[in-house]
Design an enzyme around this catalytic site. Structure first.
Site, PDB file in Angstrom:
ATOM      1  N   PRO A   1      40.172  20.449 -27.328  1.00  0.00           N
ATOM      2  CA  PRO A   1      39.755  19.156 -26.783  1.00  0.00           C
ATOM      3  C   PRO A   1      39.900  19.007 -25.260  1.00  0.00           C
ATOM      4  CG  PRO A   1      41.873  18.968 -27.891  1.00  0.00           C
ATOM      5  CD  PRO A   1      41.395  20.351 -28.139  1.00  0.00           C
TER       6      PRO A   1
ATOM      7  N   TYR B   1      44.668  14.793 -16.079  1.00  0.00           N
ATOM      8  CA  TYR B   1      45.003  16.039 -16.780  1.00  0.00           C
ATOM      9  C   TYR B   1      46.159  16.667 -16.013  1.00  0.00           C
ATOM     10  CZ  TYR B   1      40.498  15.937 -19.286  1.00  0.00           C
ATOM     11  OH  TYR B   1      39.435  15.594 -20.083  1.00  0.00           O
TER      12      TYR B   1
ATOM     13  N   TYR C   1      31.968  19.326 -16.602  1.00  0.00           N
ATOM     14  CA  TYR C   1      32.628  18.174 -17.230  1.00  0.00           C
ATOM     15  C   TYR C   1      31.619  17.074 -17.564  1.00  0.00           C
ATOM     16  CZ  TYR C   1      36.498  15.135 -18.474  1.00  0.00           C
ATOM     17  OH  TYR C   1      37.364  14.343 -19.186  1.00  0.00           O
TER      18      TYR C   1
ATOM     19  N   LYS D   1      34.643  18.090 -25.183  1.00  0.00           N
ATOM     20  CA  LYS D   1      33.259  18.489 -25.476  1.00  0.00           C
ATOM     21  C   LYS D   1      32.833  18.377 -26.940  1.00  0.00           C
ATOM     22  CE  LYS D   1      32.085  19.382 -21.375  1.00  0.00           C
ATOM     23  NZ  LYS D   1      31.481  18.220 -20.764  1.00  0.00           N
TER      24      LYS D   1
ATOM     25  N   HIS E   1      33.389   6.142 -15.802  1.00  0.00           N
ATOM     26  CA  HIS E   1      34.324   6.817 -14.887  1.00  0.00           C
ATOM     27  C   HIS E   1      33.566   7.757 -13.958  1.00  0.00           C
ATOM     28  CE1 HIS E   1      38.290   6.350 -17.355  1.00  0.00           C
ATOM     29  NE2 HIS E   1      37.563   5.255 -17.362  1.00  0.00           N
TER      30      HIS E   1
HETATM   31  C1  PHB Z   1      40.527  11.077 -25.265  1.00  0.00           C
HETATM   32  O1  PHB Z   1      40.463  10.030 -24.593  1.00  0.00           O
HETATM   33  O2  PHB Z   1      40.776  11.052 -26.485  1.00  0.00           O
HETATM   34  C2  PHB Z   1      40.314  12.384 -24.599  1.00  0.00           C
HETATM   35  C3  PHB Z   1      39.941  12.394 -23.274  1.00  0.00           C
HETATM   36  C4  PHB Z   1      39.743  13.611 -22.640  1.00  0.00           C
HETATM   37  C5  PHB Z   1      39.924  14.786 -23.330  1.00  0.00           C
HETATM   38  C6  PHB Z   1      40.287  14.772 -24.659  1.00  0.00           C
HETATM   39  C7  PHB Z   1      40.488  13.564 -25.302  1.00  0.00           C
HETATM   40  O3  PHB Z   1      39.753  15.967 -22.693  1.00  0.00           O
END
Ligand code: PHB
Ligand code: APR
Length: 395
Positions: free
Chosen positions: A292, A200, A384, A296, A72
């Site tokens: 989460p 997000y 990130y 990280k 990505h």
């Molecule tokens: C996930 O795909 O499980 C995932 C992706 C991004 C995050 C947390 C979990 O910030």
């Protein structure tokens, strides 16, 4: 039994440490409380920073990840009904790879087996002793029989509920922590991701995250109350809430499909200092937890053991413990920056029950700033995709 490094825990931290040591000829034995099936089936986050991807590739573990992982170049942040793309590749030159943590665990276990090295699964009553002497000992039971393992060092890679951190005498360690007034309800859905990048979403009903695991499986999360009972969430209720929160003004929404798995996780930030006591070295979730939101957790665990492996190799090749003595300090400098980022992402994207109307407007202004200022977007992107360990720290 005797080995050079006894590793407690077969999560990403313990398994990667064992792999790095093995490649350089240092012996280790991994002792894990759960079964192989359990650790390989435990679904967790799935975003790999570039540095983690590079390490997997450089150490011969990248074959399946290169085939099945999803590269990505950007992520999207949504608020006030609109999504805004952060082009991480353009802003930093780096990208992320979506590949489940349990897939990394499977690849690491496979490599260990191919190398003919030991992982003791389903160990019971694991305890560690003699940490302040020169020959620490691990005791455990397996199938009712008691065993004792002598070693030079113990790597405490046994996660946030393990035995290693609590084995350090009282008063030596300090834990800095923050609980968040919410949790995440996560689902795996049998549905093709309806777009190629993560979303997000800051929504007035609570945060939501659109992610994926493969071209046919979508991973989604909803902010919920920390004490929420999963039994109160029927599949229909989960989909209604996900669509309400994720659907934007452009009518984009995730594809709906059968829910394959669902669960709730609490959100917490915590750091234990120092990450070392005598011959015990803590790594990964045993020493720190991040919420989460910044994705990280696994990357930080891998960063710790990369430093730890380097320090142990220095010890075994030159006899010098200089880098080992600085292990905690080097890791913590990096960890606190990652904690800051994870806290910041969490604060910017969630609804806080005690937020005032002022706080809510400030939060939207923050998102507006980060999605319109290239400087702010670059800072987000840089964190990130993964901050480097300060190179001077490793000299
Ligand atoms: C996930 O795909 O499980 C995932 C992706 C991004 C995050 C947390 C979990 O910030
Ligand atoms: N004895 C032996 N093993 C133990 C014990 C014990 N007493 N207690 C726990 N374990 C094992 C757990 O079963 C688990 O397999 O230690 C392992 C710790 O692994 P993780 O929890 O995956 O921790 P870590 O390797 O540090 O990886 C951190 O995992 O929790 C996620 O979000 C987190 O992505 C991050 C990553």
């Amino acid at each position: 039994m005797r080995t050079q490094v006894a590793i407690i825990g077969a999560g990403p931290a313990g398994l990667m440490l064992a792999h790095l040591l093995h490649l350089r000829g240092v012996e280790s034995i991994i002792i894990e409380a759960r079964s192989r099936e359990y650790v390989e089936g435990r679904v967790r986050a799935g975003v790999l920073e570039q540095g983690t991807v590079d390490l997997l590739n450089e150490t011969g573990l990248g074959e399946r990840m290169r085939r099945e992982g999803l590269l990505h170049h950007g992520i999207e942040l949504g608020f006030s009904g609109k999504r805004h793309r952060i082009d991480m590749k353009e802003l930093t030159g780096n990208a992320i790879t979506v590949y489940g943590q349990h897939e990394v665990v499977k690849d690491l276990i496979q490599a260990r087996i191919v190398a003919g090295r030991e992982i003791i699964f389903e160990a019971e009553d694991v305890s560690i002793h003699g940490l302040d002497g020169s020959t620490p000992i691990v005791r455990y039971k397996k199938g009712g029989d008691a065993h004792e393992l002598q070693c030079d060092y113990i790597a405490g890679c046994d996660g946030s509920h393990g035995v290693c951190r609590p084995s350090v005498p009282a008063g030596v360690l300090t834990t800095y922590e923050r609980d968040y007034p919410f949790g995440w309800l996560g689902v795996l859905a049998d549905a093709a991701p309806s777009q190629g990048e993560l979303v997000y979403m800051n929504h007035e009903r609570g945060f939501a995250l659109f992610s994926m695991r493969s071209p046919s499986v979508t991973r989604l999360y909803l902010q919920c109350s920390p004490a929420e009972d999963i039994n109160n969430w029927s599949d229909d209720r989960i989909w209604d809430e996900l669509l309400l929160r994720l659907r934007g003004d452009d009518r984009w929404q995730p594809n709906v499909g059968r829910i394959l798995q669902k669960g709730i996780t609490a959100m917490r930030s915590c750091v234990t200092e120092p990450m070392q006591f005598g011959r015990l070295l803590l790594a990964g979730d045993a020493a720190h937890i991040v919420p989460p939101t910044g994705a990280k957790g696994m990357n930080l665990a891998i960063a710790d053991v990369r430093i730890l492996a380097k320090a142990l190799l220095e010890y075994y090749t030159s006899g010098s413990a200089v880098l080992l003595d600085r292990y905690s300090q080097i890791c913590l400098r990096h960890i606190w920056k990652v904690q800051r980022f994870s806290w910041w992402m969490t604060s910017m994207l969630h609804q806080f029950p005690d937020a005032s109307p002022f706080d809510k407007r400030r939060q939207i202004a923050e998102l507006d700033y980060v999605t319109t200022s290239l400087t702010a977007a670059r800072s987000l992107a840089e964190n990130y995709v993964g901050l480097p360990i300060e190179s001077n720290d490793l000299l």
